[in-house]
Write an enzyme that holds these catalytic residues in place. Structure first.
Site: not given
Length: 599
Positions: A307, A311, A518, A560, A579, A581
């Site tokens: 992780e 990152d 993540s 979109d 749009g 969601d």
């Protein structure tokens, strides 16, 4: 702010004051502050803790002017308001959240009645709205009229000391928001889905020449993207897809930085970072991440974290040469301390927030890949933590959170209120309206919402005004589908999305393919950092709290996403649609368009 009894203590001493005020008559009988109806899912009673087991109580005092703080946050974050961009200083924020003198007096009086000296036994943060006390368990149980147990997690065998309920004198309920550790069993699990980590098979990897021979793919704005990016994501893929390629950051010497949080003993490995640069961002070779230790946090180079490496490698890979700050906060899966095990900080999250807020200087953007089902956090805790994010936003920080990897709900999807009803499970802190929740997509030309991208609607937080135009059309299309499985009036998640599958990450010297929201959160945070760079280098303040901007002038700056769904709880989940969601939010970022919109 100095309360009257503190002044008395400094004059006559604690012992003399305690003789007179040992049992304040004005404090009412205890009543329940928070309780679970049943043991939270996946936990079971394991044993009884020792009476002298040490507990560090963190007490959140009522913040006297929090409503003013939130009003200010919205004003400085609204691109149509006259105060837009006029972020508050640390001292201005502390003044707004400081407890009233009456709150300090009554809480300290209660502490004194239990033999706690407020002048020497208590640690207070800068604003005075958080206090910490190190006490034996028997004392804590007496103060909170409760009984703690050692609880064991059925799947992981982790052990924690918690209680199912705690009480305070009724007079204190309006002065204390929350006390921890008490009833919060969730420990901010990382969002990364281990099922998405796979060793790269060298025999199936194309050579550099073979990759170069593949025809490029045309992106949504006519940009050319390497075809390999359809399954194998690198910084170059993200820069091409989201159109940051060619942008050179210029504001590093003007304070622009990005912060990455590290919990649960996830450490960034420096050798892996250089290997990553050599493979995927050669011009960044030699650059590094600055590690800041929060309350003694480590960065053990013998334990490279998937992780943490994910990152940091991708925030640095996108934002180089912008400074990257990795905050290492202690606290792992909780342990039961004994004579040879040091005290464990098993709730590090509030520690990190208070640490960052205590400094005048901080990064302008943050990304965090940790969280848990909203219902596993006591509402009082969620609201109080959310207000801490409001403080960060008011000071000019943009805060990104992974939306989760469980579709519309991980696990059993059952409520934990004793009714065992099936409901969709949104993830906190992404459900906090003062952070930007980031969902996940995959593939390119077109991008699609990926199945694990967690989305839905908060039970704790009502829909914020910035979503009043974007969310109702989605609900209208949905109609009565899933009626009763979610709260349609709740804050919608995610706000935005970014790629979240097939990220090439170096861990222990080897390349692994990693997926999860993540990966999406640091990706989007990296793009926000570049947008901040553009503004700051042009003499403008950083973006700060993003959502009011994103849902207004920012909408045209997103692609979109129209394909994909996020199944869970025995349903197909929500569909990506025109749009906003509840799988991809407003969509994925177009840096070029966003740069022109925020200019």
């Amino acid at each position: 702010m100095v309360s009257s009894f503190i002044r008395l203590l400094s004059t006559f001493g604690f012992s003399a004051f305690l003789l007179v005020h040992a049992a304040p008559a004005h404090l009412s009988e205890p009543s329940v502050k928070h309780a679970w109806q049943q043991i939270p899912a996946d936990w079971e009673v394991h044993d009884a803790p020792a009476a002298d087991h040490p507990i560090t109580l963190k007490i959140g005092l009522k913040q006297s002017r929090i409503d003013e703080l939130i009003d200010s946050l919205y004003q400085v974050s609204d691109p149509f308001h006259g105060r837009y961009g006029q972020h508050l200083s640390r001292l201005e924020v502390e003044e707004l959240v400081a407890p009233h003198a009456d709150t300090v007096d009554v809480v300290d009086s209660w502490l004194i009645s239990h033999g706690v000296d407020p002048s020497s036994d208590v640690t207070r943060n800068g604003a005075g709205d958080w206090i910490s006390i190190r006490l034996p368990l028997s004392k804590v149980e007496s103060m909170l009229s409760t009984k703690y147990q050692i609880y064991k997690h059925k799947r992981t065998s982790e052990k924690i000391v918690r209680t199912l309920s705690y009480s305070l004198p009724r007079d204190l309920h309006d002065h204390i928001d929350i006390i921890q550790p008490t009833t919060m069993f969730d420990n901010m699990r990382k969002m990364h889905a281990t099922s998405h980590v796979n060793k790269v098979d060298p025999s199936s990897t194309l050579s550099a020449a073979e990759l170069a021979a593949l025809p490029d793919v045309t992106g949504p704005n006519g940009q050319q993207i390497a075809a390999s990016c359809n399954t194998t994501v690198t910084p170059t893929c993200l820069m091409q897809l989201y159109r940051t390629e060619g942008y050179v950051p210029k504001a590093a010497n003007k304070g622009n930085r990005i912060g990455i949080t590290g919990f649960l003993e996830q450490f960034i490995n420096f050798v892996d970072l250089q290997t990553f640069f050599s493979k995927f961002r050669p011009d960044a070779l030699g650059a590094n991440v600055t590690v800041i230790s929060v309350d003694g946090g480590l960065n053990d180079q013998t334990i490279p974290g998937v992780e943490a490496n994910l990152d940091n490698q991708y925030t640095e890979g996108i934002t180089f040469p912008t400074p990257n700050i990795f905050y290492s906060t202690p606290g792992t899966a909780p342990t039961i301390n004994d004579s040879v095990t040091p005290p464990q900080r098993d709730e590090p999250y509030i520690d990190w927030l208070n640490f960052v807020l205590s400094h005048d200087d901080m990064p302008f953007s943050f990304t965090t890949s940790y969280g848990g089902d909203e219902q596993t956090f006591p509402k009082e805790f969620a609201v109080r933590a959310c207000n801490l994010f409001a403080q960060l936003g008011a000071r000019g920080a943009s805060i990104m959170f992974s939306s989760g990897d469980g579709g519309v709900g991980a696990g059993t999807c059952e409520t934990n209120d004793g009714t065992n009803r099936t409901i969709f499970q949104p993830v906190f802190p992404a459900t906090c309206p003062f952070v930007t929740g980031v969902g996940a997509t995959f593939q390119i030309a077109p991008e699609k919402g990926i199945f694990f991208s967690q989305g839905g609607f908060s039970v704790y937080f009502p829909r914020p005004s910035f979503q009043d135009k974007a969310v109702p059309p989605f609900l209208q299309k949905l109609g009565n589908t899933y009626k009763g499985l979610f709260t349609p009036g709740g804050r919608g998640v995610p706000d935005v999305s970014a790629q979240g599958e097939g990220f090439q990450v170096v861990v222990g010297g080897e390349v692994e393919s990693v997926g999860g929201t993540s990966a999406s959160s640091p990706t989007f945070a990296g793009i926000v950092t570049l947008l901040n760079d553009f503004r700051i280098s042009n003499g403008k303040p950083p973006l700060g709290f993003l959502n009011p901007l994103l849902y207004s002038v920012g909408v045209p700056g997103f692609v979109d996403i129209l394909l994909g769904n996020n199944p869970g709880c025995g349903t197909p989940g929500f569909n990506a649609t025109e749009g906003w969601d509840a799988i991809t939010g407003l969509g994925t970022p177009d840096f070029v368009k966003l740069k022109s919109l925020i200019g």
